[in-house]
Scaffold this motif. Structure first.
Motif, PDB file in Angstrom:
ATOM      1  N   LEU A 564       0.829  -1.206   0.000  1.00 24.81           N
ATOM      2  CA  LEU A 564       0.000   0.000   0.000  1.00 24.81           C
ATOM      3  C   LEU A 564       0.864   1.257   0.000  1.00 24.81           C
ATOM      4  O   LEU A 564       0.534   2.254  -0.670  1.00 24.81           O
ATOM      5  CB  LEU A 564      -0.924  -0.027   1.219  1.00 24.81           C
ATOM      6  N   ALA A 565       1.995   1.236   0.714  1.00 21.27           N
ATOM      7  CA  ALA A 565       2.878   2.396   0.744  1.00 21.27           C
ATOM      8  C   ALA A 565       3.467   2.674  -0.638  1.00 21.27           C
ATOM      9  O   ALA A 565       3.488   3.820  -1.111  1.00 21.27           O
ATOM     10  CB  ALA A 565       3.989   2.177   1.769  1.00 21.27           C
ATOM     11  N   ALA A 566       3.952   1.616  -1.309  1.00 15.18           N
ATOM     12  CA  ALA A 566       4.498   1.797  -2.654  1.00 15.18           C
ATOM     13  C   ALA A 566       3.400   2.223  -3.628  1.00 15.18           C
ATOM     14  O   ALA A 566       3.603   3.105  -4.481  1.00 15.18           O
ATOM     15  CB  ALA A 566       5.160   0.503  -3.124  1.00 15.18           C
ATOM     16  N   LEU A 567       2.237   1.617  -3.492  1.00 17.02           N
ATOM     17  CA  LEU A 567       1.097   1.978  -4.342  1.00 17.02           C
ATOM     18  C   LEU A 567       0.762   3.462  -4.206  1.00 17.02           C
ATOM     19  O   LEU A 567       0.455   4.143  -5.186  1.00 17.02           O
ATOM     20  CB  LEU A 567      -0.104   1.121  -3.937  1.00 17.02           C
ATOM     21  N   ALA A 568       0.850   3.971  -2.984  1.00 15.83           N
ATOM     22  CA  ALA A 568       0.458   5.352  -2.713  1.00 15.83           C
ATOM     23  C   ALA A 568       1.329   6.351  -3.467  1.00 15.83           C
ATOM     24  O   ALA A 568       0.821   7.305  -4.077  1.00 15.83           O
ATOM     25  CB  ALA A 568       0.507   5.621  -1.211  1.00 15.83           C
ATOM     26  N   VAL A 569       2.666   6.151  -3.427  1.00 10.67           N
ATOM     27  CA  VAL A 569       3.518   7.129  -4.107  1.00 10.67           C
ATOM     28  C   VAL A 569       3.534   6.920  -5.614  1.00 10.67           C
ATOM     29  O   VAL A 569       3.817   7.859  -6.369  1.00 10.67           O
ATOM     30  CB  VAL A 569       4.958   7.105  -3.561  1.00 10.67           C
ATOM     31  N   LEU A 570       3.221   5.720  -6.069  1.00  5.85           N
ATOM     32  CA  LEU A 570       3.175   5.478  -7.512  1.00  5.85           C
ATOM     33  C   LEU A 570       1.919   6.059  -8.147  1.00  5.85           C
ATOM     34  O   LEU A 570       1.982   6.652  -9.232  1.00  5.85           O
ATOM     35  CB  LEU A 570       3.251   3.977  -7.790  1.00  5.85           C
TER      36      LEU A 570
END
Length: 690
Positions: A564-570
């Motif tokens: 979810l963290a990586a998804l958020a900045v992508l």
């Protein structure tokens, strides 16, 4: 000088050492057996017994007295601890006979029994390392697994023999396969008959499962470890059931569905619960141990997926079935075929059936609160106090061991022993105190009224400054981060004290709000969960307009939270300005069958949900700081997830940081690693949000 929080957090295994657990109550309710280490920094778990009438605790098994330092663990035990997220050592699991007079356990693969009356501990000779020992109901024998074989030892004579031995290197008897332990909450693979004359055993053949290789790049001279990993859309292990008699008989108990969810064998009969590969059907079967023939007792279906609920099937004293089912928008307790709880009370699990009393946990209007209830003679009553918190229990013989956590109990759970509803004794927790001043508010945010926790620094004066925001979610299905329990927030409060406003939110897919809310992530694990994090962030900022700075927002998480963290900045760089992604799933085709297919379906039939939910194709969008952290020995979310995303980011010319952790699995129990991980994350986020 006192230890820093990160060091203490690591050394206490997140303040879990010294906490009582694994309760077993004697049938008469007079004794409670449990696990606990000597103090909050001792990683060696001991076996204890409480006399309810006197309130006296007695140390039954201290591993230091019988085996010294814990040695090399058998591969099966290492795998079990990883699946159970077990970070301690010593006696981390045990089983007893029906009367709770004999306990069996292993230490470094050595089999032991303890006489709970005399305290005598015996080491039993076995032909190899022992795993998952379970005494027979009468306490005369112990069944255990060794070398993939299910064996039984007579405690009186020491006679030891195999009831079933593996026919090939891919076969085991009596133990749970990877999927059962990791995703179905089934940690066992053999069950005694109530008369002690036979066992129901799972035969697992991993031959159909693809082989993966987990290497240790820091030690190039060591060969890669082979692991059978059932990735989404690929074959699972073949699981069969057999009734193995002590007289040498062997009866197959066939079932049609893909997954063996659980089994139960008591004086009312043998029950088997199975789930279909697409997880839209769950069946309860009654099996005849003599012939293996089974009868369908009930089948529940769901257009999205069915849920496996802990503690069922169970039976009342007269044999009436205890079950759960979803109806009228709620997860409800069933006695026979009749719902006995209202749809507004979301049943979490059944913790015990004591005669005609069913003890269960449930959430009402607020999913952050979990209460203990009892149903008896057609009526419901609240067992836990009428105070917001998170409660758990075990019950037998009129005795209830009640665990209580509230936002006012920073030292962790408190354990009260109730006898016929009256406090009879207490079991002490020896956990360390986190040493942080908790400053948390639980609010509901956005149009969906999402459960959200906001933590401000203990030193912060409201309105004095707008703080950078750190989102700290898990955010995925079947797990909550926002609960009315102080122990859930110690690390988040420490992070807040480093100068952040920490926001934690449970969005769609998380439990406690009803089946429909959980199922809103069907076929898309990205869009709903990310939308809800944004909504919660905006709602928290609206509630604290003078304290939260929406121009400086970081997000961190581990496992699904890392995804979810990586998804958020992508996908939402307009909202999220930096991310720390620990052990993230980046390509759902690399994750396991049962979890992934439950939410995204069969990739062979429709690859769309996998494409929508994956991260690799988004690599070219990254323009925010991203720190990827991954244990290279992770056998759950393998390091290939991070390495493939990193390769895609490099190919797209997108700067990022990768922190590989040599020898670390999906957990980070090593003290120095766990301590420095917190410090490095804070340093990265401060620089990125400065």
């Amino acid at each position: 000088m006192s230890e820093s929080f990160p060091r203490m957090y690591a050394r206490t295994r997140r303040f879990t050492l010294g906490v009582p657990r694994g309760f077993t109550i004697s049938p008469d309710g007079g004794r409670v057996v449990f696990l606990r280490s000597r103090d909050g920094t001792d990683p060696v778990t001991c076996l204890w017994e409480l006399d309810v009438e006197s309130g006296t605790e007695r140390l039954v098994v201290d591993p230091a007295r019988i085996g010294g330092e814990e040695g090399e663990l058998p591969p099966e035990e290492r795998a079990r601890r990883e699946r159970a997220r077990e970070g301690a050592g010593g006696v981390v699991g045990y089983a007893t006979d029906t009367a709770v007079t004999v306990a069996a356990f292993t230490l470094s693969g050595v089999l032991y029994t303890a006489d709970l009356a005399s305290g005598e501990v015996r080491e039993l000779a076995t032909p190899g390392a022992a795993f998952d020992p379970r005494p027979s109901p009468d306490g005369l024998r112990v069944a255990y697994v060794s070398g993939g074989a299910l064996r039984v030892q007579e405690l009186g004579s020491g006679t030891d023999r195999a009831l079933a031995e593996p026919e090939s290197a891919t076969v085991t008897y009596g133990q749970a396969e990877f999927i059962a332990a990791e995703e179905l909450d089934r940690m066992r693979g053999h069950w005694w008959a109530p008369d002690g004359r036979a066992l129901l055993a799972a035969r697992v053949d991993e031959a159909p499962v693809g082989t993966w290789y987990i290497a240790d790049p820091a030690n190039p001279g060591s060969p890669a470890a082979e692991q059978r990993y059932p990735a989404a859309g690929t074959p699972n292990a073949l699981v069969e059931l057999y009734v193995l008699g002590l007289d040498g008989s062997r009866v197959a108990v066939p079932f049609e569905q893909e997954y063996l969810a659980t089994a139960a064998w008591d004086r009312h009969g043998l029950s088997v619960v199975t789930v279909s590969r697409d997880q839209k059907s769950i069946r309860l079967l009654a099996a005849d141990p003599a012939t293996g023939a089974s009868t369908l007792v009930r089948e529940d279906t769901d257009a999205a997926w069915v849920d496996i609920v802990g503690g069922v099937p169970a039976r009342l004293a007269d044999g009436t079935l205890v079950w759960t089912a979803d109806s009228e928008g709620g997860r409800r307790l069933l006695i026979g075929d009749r719902p006995v709880t209202p749809p507004t009370l979301q049943v979490r699990d059944v913790v015990a059936v004591d005669g005609d009393t069913v003890v269960f946990r449930a959430s009402g209007g607020d999913p952050a609160e979990i209460a203990v209830w009892a149903h008896q003679d057609g009526s419901l009553r609240l067992v836990s106090p009428d105070e917001p918190g998170v409660y758990a229990a075990q019950a037998a013989g009129g005795t209830v061991v009640l665990s209580a956590q509230t936002l006012a109990s920073p030292a962790g759970p408190e354990y009260t022993v109730l006898r016929d509803g009256v406090t009879a004794a207490r079991i002490a927790s020896r956990a360390e105190r986190p040493g942080v001043e908790l400053r948390v508010s639980l609010i509901r945010t956005g149009e969906r009224e999402l459960s959200t926790a906001v933590l401000l620094p203990s030193w912060h004066t409201p309105g004095s400054a707008r703080l950078p925001i750190l989102m700290d979610p898990y955010g995925g299905p079947h797990f909550q981060r926002v609960t009315a329990a102080a122990s859930a927030y110690s690390a988040s409060q420490w992070l807040a004290d480093q100068g952040f406003a920490v926001v934690i939110a449970d969005g769609r897919g998380t439990p406690g709000r009803g089946p429909a809310f959980e199922r809103e992530v069907l076929h898309d694990l990205a869009t709903p969960v990310l939308e809800d994090q944004v909504s919660a962030l905006q709602g928290a900022a609206a509630a604290y307009p003078d304290d939260l700075d929406l121009t400086r927002v970081g997000i961190r998480g581990w496992s699904f939270g890392g995804y979810l963290a990586a998804l958020a900045v992508l996908r939402r760089p307009d909202v999220f300005h930096a991310a720390v992604a620990g052990a993230p799933v980046t390509d759902w085709l690399l994750y396991d069958t049962a979890y992934t297919e439950r939410y995204l379906g069969d990739p062979g039939a429709d690859a769309g949900p996998y494409e929508r939910s994956g991260l690799i194709a988004d690599a070219g969008k990254l323009d925010r700081p991203l720190l990827l952290i991954h244990g290279l020995a992770d056998d759950n979310v393998v390091a290939a997830h991070t390495l493939r995303l990193s390769s895609a980011l490099l190919a797209a010319g997108r700067p990022h940081t990768v922190l590989p952790l040599s020898g670390v699995t999906h957990m980070t129990p090593q003290e120095v690693v766990a301590e420095n991980l917190l410090l490095l994350q804070v340093d990265f986020l401060k620089k990125a949000l400065d």
